[in-house]
Design a protein around this motif. Structure first.
Motif, PDB file in Angstrom:
ATOM      1  N   ASP A  13       0.983  -1.261   0.057  1.00 55.85           N
ATOM      2  CA  ASP A  13      -0.047   0.108  -0.127  1.00 55.85           C
ATOM      3  C   ASP A  13       0.755   1.228   0.107  1.00 55.85           C
ATOM      4  OD1 ASP A  13       0.881  -0.720   2.742  1.00 55.85           O
ATOM      5  OD2 ASP A  13      -0.934   0.012   3.509  1.00 55.85           O
ATOM      6  N   ARG A  17       1.160   4.097  -2.906  1.00 48.47           N
ATOM      7  CA  ARG A  17       0.857   5.508  -2.933  1.00 48.47           C
ATOM      8  C   ARG A  17       1.815   6.252  -3.212  1.00 48.47           C
ATOM      9  NH1 ARG A  17      -0.954   3.696   2.422  1.00 48.47           N
ATOM     10  NH2 ARG A  17       0.688   4.347   3.499  1.00 48.47           N
ATOM     11  N   PHE A  95      -5.340   6.632  -0.446  1.00 48.10           N
ATOM     12  CA  PHE A  95      -4.652   7.265  -1.590  1.00 48.10           C
ATOM     13  C   PHE A  95      -4.842   8.650  -1.976  1.00 48.10           C
ATOM     14  CE2 PHE A  95      -4.648   2.926  -2.451  1.00 48.10           C
ATOM     15  CZ  PHE A  95      -3.260   2.635  -2.916  1.00 48.10           C
TER      16      PHE A  95
END
Length: 101
Positions: A13, A17, A95
């Motif tokens: 993740d 990002r 995000f």
């Protein structure tokens, strides 16, 4: 661009990002009943037994999405909802919100 990806590995993740930071990311969860995930797991034959249950119980934990959909709602309704929310410009996911890594 549509990216279908399961975030099941620590650090993916944060890497995504960083990689996608310059882009307008619309982060969507698609939930599916456990029984269907287990049926697919068996049908595929290339997944470790129990991985569907493990993913079902953990994959969305702590995630913040722009939109969450249910697979049982149907494609037409989910596409209509996705387009409605995407076109609104609403971005509240992990995000869209700057986070320290």
């Amino acid at each position: 661009m549509i990216l279908e990806h399961i975030l099941d590995t620590p650090g993916w993740d944060a890497a995504l990002r960083r990689l996608l930071a310059p882009h307008d990311v619309f982060f969507v969860a698609l939930h599916c009943p456990l029984t269907e995930l287990q049926r697919r797991e068996v049908a595929r034959g290339d997944r470790p037994p129990g991985s569907a249950r493990r993913d079902f119980e953990t994959i969305h934990a702590g995630r913040r999405y722009d939109l969450e959909l249910q697979s049982g709602t149907g494609i037409d309704a989910n596409v209509a909802r996705l387009l409605e929310v995407w076109c609104s410009g609403r971005r509240v996911s992990e995000f869209a919100i700057p986070q320290a890594d």
